[in-house]
Design an enzyme around this catalytic site. Sequence first.
Site, PDB file in Angstrom:
ATOM      1  N   ASP A 251       0.891  -0.953   0.100  1.00 10.44           N
ATOM      2  CA  ASP A 251      -0.175  -0.306  -0.005  1.00 10.44           C
ATOM      3  C   ASP A 251       1.282   1.313   0.039  1.00 10.44           C
ATOM      4  O   ASP A 251       0.228   2.577   0.753  1.00 10.44           O
ATOM      5  CB  ASP A 251      -0.755   0.255   1.185  1.00 10.44           C
ATOM      6  CG  ASP A 251      -1.723  -1.726   1.092  1.00 10.44           C
ATOM      7  OD1 ASP A 251      -2.127  -0.996   0.663  1.00 10.44           O
ATOM      8  OD2 ASP A 251      -1.874  -1.829   2.338  1.00 10.44           O
TER       9      ASP A 251
ATOM     10  N   GLY B 156      -5.166  -4.835  -3.028  1.00 14.42           N
ATOM     11  CA  GLY B 156      -5.397  -3.651  -4.090  1.00 14.42           C
ATOM     12  C   GLY B 156      -4.593  -2.468  -5.074  1.00 14.42           C
ATOM     13  O   GLY B 156      -3.949  -1.946  -3.637  1.00 14.42           O
ATOM     14  N   HIS B 157      -4.906  -2.585  -6.256  1.00 18.90           N
ATOM     15  CA  HIS B 157      -3.910  -1.000  -6.324  1.00 18.90           C
ATOM     16  C   HIS B 157      -4.738   0.288  -6.409  1.00 18.90           C
ATOM     17  O   HIS B 157      -5.210   0.150  -6.986  1.00 18.90           O
ATOM     18  CB  HIS B 157      -2.638  -1.054  -7.510  1.00 18.90           C
ATOM     19  CG  HIS B 157      -2.068  -1.610  -8.027  1.00 18.90           C
ATOM     20  ND1 HIS B 157      -1.046  -1.298  -6.159  1.00 18.90           N
ATOM     21  CD2 HIS B 157      -1.358  -2.859  -8.886  1.00 18.90           C
ATOM     22  CE1 HIS B 157       0.128  -2.631  -6.689  1.00 18.90           C
ATOM     23  NE2 HIS B 157      -0.061  -3.149  -7.919  1.00 18.90           N
TER      24      HIS B 157
ATOM     25  N   THR C 140      -9.813  -4.758   2.188  1.00 21.62           N
ATOM     26  CA  THR C 140     -11.173  -4.964   2.755  1.00 21.62           C
ATOM     27  C   THR C 140     -11.762  -3.599   3.292  1.00 21.62           C
ATOM     28  O   THR C 140     -13.003  -4.308   3.893  1.00 21.62           O
ATOM     29  CB  THR C 140     -10.164  -5.507   3.588  1.00 21.62           C
ATOM     30  OG1 THR C 140      -9.184  -4.755   4.167  1.00 21.62           O
ATOM     31  CG2 THR C 140      -9.753  -6.562   3.470  1.00 21.62           C
ATOM     32  N   GLY C 141     -11.251  -2.640   2.860  1.00 20.27           N
ATOM     33  CA  GLY C 141     -11.703  -1.352   4.294  1.00 20.27           C
ATOM     34  C   GLY C 141     -11.621  -1.305   5.540  1.00 20.27           C
ATOM     35  O   GLY C 141     -11.457  -0.151   6.352  1.00 20.27           O
ATOM     36  N   ARG C 142     -10.374  -2.744   5.423  1.00 15.77           N
ATOM     37  CA  ARG C 142     -10.143  -1.800   7.294  1.00 15.77           C
ATOM     38  C   ARG C 142      -9.110  -1.031   7.067  1.00 15.77           C
ATOM     39  O   ARG C 142      -8.691  -0.626   6.823  1.00 15.77           O
ATOM     40  CB  ARG C 142      -8.769  -3.585   7.230  1.00 15.77           C
ATOM     41  CG  ARG C 142      -9.801  -5.265   7.105  1.00 15.77           C
ATOM     42  CD  ARG C 142      -8.554  -5.898   7.802  1.00 15.77           C
ATOM     43  NE  ARG C 142      -7.735  -6.380   6.653  1.00 15.77           N
ATOM     44  CZ  ARG C 142      -7.250  -7.876   6.960  1.00 15.77           C
ATOM     45  NH1 ARG C 142      -7.929  -8.337   7.910  1.00 15.77           N
ATOM     46  NH2 ARG C 142      -6.098  -7.509   5.860  1.00 15.77           N
TER      47      ARG C 142
ATOM     48  N   ARG D  51      -6.052   0.897   8.521  1.00 11.47           N
ATOM     49  CA  ARG D  51      -4.695   0.674   8.527  1.00 11.47           C
ATOM     50  C   ARG D  51      -4.390   0.680   9.956  1.00 11.47           C
ATOM     51  O   ARG D  51      -3.982   2.084  10.054  1.00 11.47           O
ATOM     52  CB  ARG D  51      -3.842   0.698   7.222  1.00 11.47           C
ATOM     53  CG  ARG D  51      -4.735   0.793   5.898  1.00 11.47           C
ATOM     54  CD  ARG D  51      -3.643   1.474   4.872  1.00 11.47           C
ATOM     55  NE  ARG D  51      -3.817   0.680   3.097  1.00 11.47           N
ATOM     56  CZ  ARG D  51      -4.228   1.403   2.360  1.00 11.47           C
ATOM     57  NH1 ARG D  51      -3.786   2.652   2.577  1.00 11.47           N
ATOM     58  NH2 ARG D  51      -4.748   0.512   1.220  1.00 11.47           N
TER      59      ARG D  51
ATOM     60  N   SER E 142       5.894  12.405  -4.345  1.00 10.03           N
ATOM     61  CA  SER E 142       4.303  12.335  -5.017  1.00 10.03           C
ATOM     62  C   SER E 142       4.232  13.267  -3.746  1.00 10.03           C
ATOM     63  O   SER E 142       4.180  12.867  -2.422  1.00 10.03           O
ATOM     64  CB  SER E 142       3.677  11.405  -4.927  1.00 10.03           C
ATOM     65  OG  SER E 142       2.635  10.941  -5.079  1.00 10.03           O
ATOM     66  N   VAL E 143       2.380  14.009  -4.108  1.00 13.34           N
ATOM     67  CA  VAL E 143       2.122  14.873  -3.203  1.00 13.34           C
ATOM     68  C   VAL E 143       1.021  14.996  -3.256  1.00 13.34           C
ATOM     69  O   VAL E 143       0.361  16.726  -2.515  1.00 13.34           O
ATOM     70  CB  VAL E 143       3.330  16.400  -3.783  1.00 13.34           C
ATOM     71  CG1 VAL E 143       3.934  16.577  -3.140  1.00 13.34           C
ATOM     72  CG2 VAL E 143       2.853  17.333  -5.310  1.00 13.34           C
TER      73      VAL E 143
HETATM   74  P1  GDP Z   1      -0.868   0.377  -3.881  1.00 10.87           P
HETATM   75  O1  GDP Z   1      -1.167  -0.832  -2.854  1.00 10.87           O
HETATM   76  O2  GDP Z   1       0.965   0.047  -3.519  1.00 10.87           O
HETATM   77  O3  GDP Z   1      -1.163   0.970  -4.921  1.00 10.87           O
HETATM   78  O4  GDP Z   1      -1.163   1.704  -2.709  1.00 10.87           O
HETATM   79  P2  GDP Z   1      -2.873   2.038  -2.468  1.00 10.87           P
HETATM   80  O5  GDP Z   1      -3.932   1.498  -3.566  1.00 10.87           O
HETATM   81  O6  GDP Z   1      -3.448   1.960  -0.660  1.00 10.87           O
HETATM   82  O7  GDP Z   1      -2.375   3.481  -2.150  1.00 10.87           O
HETATM   83  C1  GDP Z   1      -2.567   4.306  -2.016  1.00 10.87           C
HETATM   84  C2  GDP Z   1      -3.515   5.474  -1.470  1.00 10.87           C
HETATM   85  O8  GDP Z   1      -2.627   6.937  -1.821  1.00 10.87           O
HETATM   86  C3  GDP Z   1      -4.698   5.997  -2.764  1.00 10.87           C
HETATM   87  O9  GDP Z   1      -5.301   6.118  -2.455  1.00 10.87           O
HETATM   88  C4  GDP Z   1      -3.735   6.722  -3.673  1.00 10.87           C
HETATM   89  O10 GDP Z   1      -4.569   7.355  -4.928  1.00 10.87           O
HETATM   90  C5  GDP Z   1      -3.118   7.979  -2.502  1.00 10.87           C
HETATM   91  N1  GDP Z   1      -1.785   8.809  -2.954  1.00 10.87           N
HETATM   92  C6  GDP Z   1      -1.197   7.864  -4.172  1.00 10.87           C
HETATM   93  N2  GDP Z   1       0.097   8.640  -3.653  1.00 10.87           N
HETATM   94  C7  GDP Z   1      -0.637  10.152  -3.448  1.00 10.87           C
HETATM   95  C8  GDP Z   1      -0.210  11.335  -2.532  1.00 10.87           C
HETATM   96  O11 GDP Z   1       1.261  11.508  -3.176  1.00 10.87           O
HETATM   97  N3  GDP Z   1      -1.036  11.751  -1.673  1.00 10.87           N
HETATM   98  C9  GDP Z   1      -1.817  11.434  -1.877  1.00 10.87           C
HETATM   99  N4  GDP Z   1      -2.915  12.531  -0.706  1.00 10.87           N
HETATM  100  N5  GDP Z   1      -2.205  10.925  -1.961  1.00 10.87           N
HETATM  101  C10 GDP Z   1      -2.071   9.583  -2.767  1.00 10.87           C
END
Ligand code: GDP
Length: 424
Positions: free
Chosen positions: A13, A40-41, A302-304, A306, A413-414
């Site tokens: 995540d 999930g991504h 899962t909506g859990r 983190r 990433s911001v």
């Molecule tokens: P993955 O499995 O590694 O792709 O991670 P996730 O699916 O949990 O993605 C991370 C979450 O953070 C997602 O909801 C993204 O849209 C969000 N996200 C990713 N990069 C950034 C960022 O730089 N800033 C913010 N605020 N949200 C981000």
Amino acid sequence: MSNCAVVGINWGDEGKGRMVDLITGDYDYVVRFQGGGNAGHTVINEYGKFALHLLPSGIFRKNVVNVLGNGVALDPENLLSEIETVREKGVKIDETNLKISDRASLLLPWHRELDALEEARLADKKYGSTKQGIAPFYSDKYQKKTVLAGELFYPAELKRHLADLLEWKNLIISRVYGAKPHTMDELDAWLEDYAYKIKPYITDTGRLLRDAQKDGKSIMFEAQLGSLRDLDFGIVPYTTSSNTTASYAPIGSGCPSVKIDEVIGVVKAYSTCVGEGPFTCEWFGEEAEKLREAGGEYGAKTGRPRRVGPIDIVATRYGVQVQAATCIALTKLDVLSYMDKIPVCTHYMLGGEQTDEFPFPAALPDAEPVIEYMDGWKTDVSKCRKFEELPVEARKYVEFIEERIGCHIGYVSVGPERDSIIIR
Ligand code: GDP
């Protein structure tokens, strides 16, 4: 052109989906090489917001061929419903842009059930399974007791094979767990409703990728979860059941000879962890709640909620080494903007001594974090597109992490949108 892997450095995540979505446009092939529907991504782009589980993130890009390699836990049911969801938003998915390895093993109807039965048996000793059947699937794969996707083209053989597996599996389901046995009728229905429907996508992905290499095409490998969940190098037994490391990508893609030129390791600007297991930097109470809210830290699958905490340099440096990362993408820097002081776990204390080494799994629960604080920036950084535009405190934070983990941070990433990124 060169090949690249995008991998998670920590517990998963980290924002890999967003990074892959950003750079997929530069690659001809995007390959998933391990894992299944258990994580999930999250990808946000012009089509909307998606939680991808099995589909490679390149699916949104025209001219990208997406591959599910032999290392993936191929769950036809999950895959078909994901294809439907993504198609509904206007994304084209057909046999020209989605390819499934004929050597991918199929996740069978009993795998999910076995996950649930085993977690129920373990009760409070459970490992935090997402109950997608991943552990039973991989153990069956290594026992050679599942079927390959390519067998769908040999229906008579396949039926015989499935009947043998059914007989064996029912012994376990009914005698070990006392649950209701499966029937051949159920398997027939599963074949018709799901498995045969993925046939158009199945091909020899080894040959496909070898030919792509010969034609000078570029390949991106996309990992699920992170280094600390790797079956061999992670926080055993709280790992996943596959290898999440970049060095497994050539094997799990179907093209073991492929060379990876760049490994982009994704690290979040703070720590998060879904599921069980030691999490040295964990915060609790109000402090944790604030960070969880600021970062929207709830599981994509899962909506859990983190588990959250400060960035962990010890675990991150270990993750960088395990992945042989050549470059880091630091995500979610914007989330820390609310903090007066930014905590960083710089070392662990273990057995009365300070250490920089990530401990052996059995010793990990005794590790205590050593926290240092850096100045916060208390400004919105989400509009910054150049490193120089970041407040000096934010730059110092990035540079401090970079120096401590020993790897260049090439992306900051911001925000979640595709263009909310600083490339250094
Ligand atoms: P993955 O499995 O590694 O792709 O991670 P996730 O699916 O949990 O993605 C991370 C979450 O953070 C997602 O909801 C993204 O849209 C969000 N996200 C990713 N990069 C950034 C960022 O730089 N800033 C913010 N605020 N949200 C981000």
